[in-house]
Design an enzyme around this catalytic site. Structure first.
Site, PDB file in Angstrom:
ATOM      1  N   ARG A  57       0.849  -1.177   0.000  1.00 25.51           N
ATOM      2  CA  ARG A  57       0.000   0.000   0.000  1.00 25.51           C
ATOM      3  C   ARG A  57       0.892   1.238   0.000  1.00 25.51           C
ATOM      4  O   ARG A  57       2.051   1.154   0.400  1.00 25.51           O
ATOM      5  CB  ARG A  57      -0.890   0.001   1.244  1.00 25.51           C
TER       6      ARG A  57
ATOM      7  N   ASN B 155      23.283  30.188  -9.647  1.00 23.70           N
ATOM      8  CA  ASN B 155      23.898  28.997  -9.064  1.00 23.70           C
ATOM      9  C   ASN B 155      25.431  29.147  -9.108  1.00 23.70           C
ATOM     10  O   ASN B 155      25.977  29.601 -10.110  1.00 23.70           O
ATOM     11  CB  ASN B 155      23.455  27.768  -9.876  1.00 23.70           C
TER      12      ASN B 155
ATOM     13  N   HIS C  76      14.344  28.387   7.088  1.00 22.55           N
ATOM     14  CA  HIS C  76      15.035  27.229   6.529  1.00 22.55           C
ATOM     15  C   HIS C  76      14.062  26.118   6.104  1.00 22.55           C
ATOM     16  O   HIS C  76      14.211  25.514   5.050  1.00 22.55           O
ATOM     17  CB  HIS C  76      16.023  26.707   7.576  1.00 22.55           C
TER      18      HIS C  76
ATOM     19  N   SER D  72      20.873  18.864  -2.308  1.00 21.64           N
ATOM     20  CA  SER D  72      22.054  18.753  -1.454  1.00 21.64           C
ATOM     21  C   SER D  72      21.992  19.748  -0.298  1.00 21.64           C
ATOM     22  O   SER D  72      22.691  19.603   0.684  1.00 21.64           O
ATOM     23  CB  SER D  72      23.333  18.948  -2.267  1.00 21.64           C
TER      24      SER D  72
ATOM     25  N   HIS E 234      17.581  23.735   2.839  1.00 24.17           N
ATOM     26  CA  HIS E 234      16.799  24.975   2.879  1.00 24.17           C
ATOM     27  C   HIS E 234      15.772  24.960   1.732  1.00 24.17           C
ATOM     28  O   HIS E 234      16.086  24.539   0.624  1.00 24.17           O
ATOM     29  CB  HIS E 234      17.731  26.185   2.734  1.00 24.17           C
TER      30      HIS E 234
ATOM     31  N   HIS F  90      14.050  25.571  -1.341  1.00 22.43           N
ATOM     32  CA  HIS F  90      14.445  26.289  -2.554  1.00 22.43           C
ATOM     33  C   HIS F  90      13.997  25.551  -3.806  1.00 22.43           C
ATOM     34  O   HIS F  90      13.728  24.351  -3.770  1.00 22.43           O
ATOM     35  CB  HIS F  90      15.964  26.505  -2.598  1.00 22.43           C
TER      36      HIS F  90
HETATM   37 ZN   LIG Z   1      18.844  27.623   5.635  1.00 25.92          ZN
END
Ligand SMILES: [Zn+2]
Ligand SMILES: [Zn+2]
Ligand SMILES: [Zn+2]
Length: 345
Positions: free
Chosen positions: A25, A87, A126, A174, A177, A179
């Site tokens: 299930r 990034n 966070h 990785s 937080h 995002h």
């Molecule tokens: Zn954070």
């Protein structure tokens, strides 16, 4: 003997075997112990703004209003509600010169990864993930998605903007937080390209949007999870992931650029409700989600944007990697029923 079902995707030439293990299930997927990202200093938490490149978009609090701004080289704004930064290790990077743009495709099998790769920090808190986000923080995230889509899609070398979210270490996040990521590419990625091509075919034959049809059918059937004024959530007929679901706008549109404020709020609410149901049902599993959209004028009639949510409950192993065919151990009908139950619980 009874055979497992083989099902084909609505549009893609992609097949899945629905192989339900009798005793399995959805709740059996819940893991007690979860892999966690290493708890080092979080570069996305307030106070650590210097650990990232200057923000390209900020939502700042100012006299009870929200103002949009960005960082300049030496300055990092504090007191932000949303923060979008390049990034540090981009997969696609902006062209430095005019000739870079010419190098996007150098030959049939070689080109430069020209584009943009951004991290969108969804909250100064966070742990403010969508399933637990405060309303009105989540509509701000949706606003920021649309803002980045508008700015990046206006660049001449950008052909697609992928907006996606990895949740949990096993789903590729990785950093823990809250995002999302935004990657702008100089071509339309394969899956979206195939969806667009198939929807164009359908349009040419039937003079209507195939997604509008799919949504109407699913909103009356056993795979419906939830709907509100502007959106429908359903488990797709040929889901390749256990507990997969899609969110589709009731109003036809190829992308999110013209979403009204009311629709953005309705999207945030239904996103939160469905991710909360998944979280409650399977003990906060890792997942990925991503938007599918079209930017080309010629796809305006035939293509219909949507969000696809892929819970990471099964491992794609030899058969899947080797064949491009999938085995799903939870029927989409069961997935929808369990999610519905978790929503009303
Ligand atoms: Zn954070
Ligand atoms: Zn449509
Ligand atoms: Zn899609």
């Amino acid at each position: 003997m009874v055979h497992n079902e083989r099902r084909k995707d609505y549009l893609l030439d992609r097949w899945v075997v629905i192989a339900t293990e009798r005793s399995r299930r959805p709740t059996d997927f819940a893991k007690q112990k979860k892999a966690q990202a290493a708890a080092n200093v979080c570069p996305m938490c307030p106070g650590n703004e210097h650990m990232t490149p200057p923000a390209v978009l900020l939502y700042l609090k100012s006299n009870g209003e929200i103002v949009k701004d960005h960082d300049t080289d030496g300055l990092r704004h504090k007191n932000w509600l949303i923060r979008c930064v390049p990034n540090l290790y981009p997969a696609f990077s902006p062209p430095k010169t005019q000739s870079d743009q010419a190098h996007i495709m150098q030959s049939d099998d070689f080109g430069c990864a020209v584009g943009h790769h951004e991290v969108l920090v969804e909250s100064p808190n966070h742990d403010e993930h969508p399933a637990d986000a405060e309303l009105p923080q989540l509509p701000r995230v949706v606003n920021a998605y649309v803002d980045r889509l508008r700015e990046l899609s206006a660049k001449p070398y950008v052909k697609y903007v992928s907006i996606f979210r990895n949740h949990g270490l096993e789903a590729g996040a990785s950093l823990s937080h809250a995002h999302s990521q935004v990657i702008a590419t100089p071509f339309v990625p394969t899956i979206v390209e195939r969806e667009i091509a198939a929807s164009k075919n359908w349009w040419n034959q039937h003079k209507k949007c195939v997604f509008c049809d799919i949504m109407q059918r699913e909103s009356k059937g056993p795979r419906l999870v939830l709907d509100n004024s502007s959106f429908v959530v359903f488990a797709p007929y040929a889901s390749v992931h256990p507990m997969e679901f899609w969110i589709m706008p009731k109003k036809h549109a190829a992308n999110m650029l013209n979403l009204t404020q009311t629709e953005r709020k309705a999207f945030a609410e239904i996103l939160k409700a469905s991710l909360k149901a998944l979280k409650d049902l399977v003990n906060d599993p890792p997942y990925n989600f991503g938007f599918h959209l079209a930017l080309n004028r010629d796809a305006e009639n035939c293509y219909h944007w949507h969000l696809e949510v892929y819970p990471c409950l099964a491992i794609w192993a030899g058969f899947e990697k080797n064949t491009g065919m999938y085995i799903n151990t939870v029927t989409p009908e069961t997935a929808a029923a369990e999610l519905r139950k978790a929503i009303t619980a």
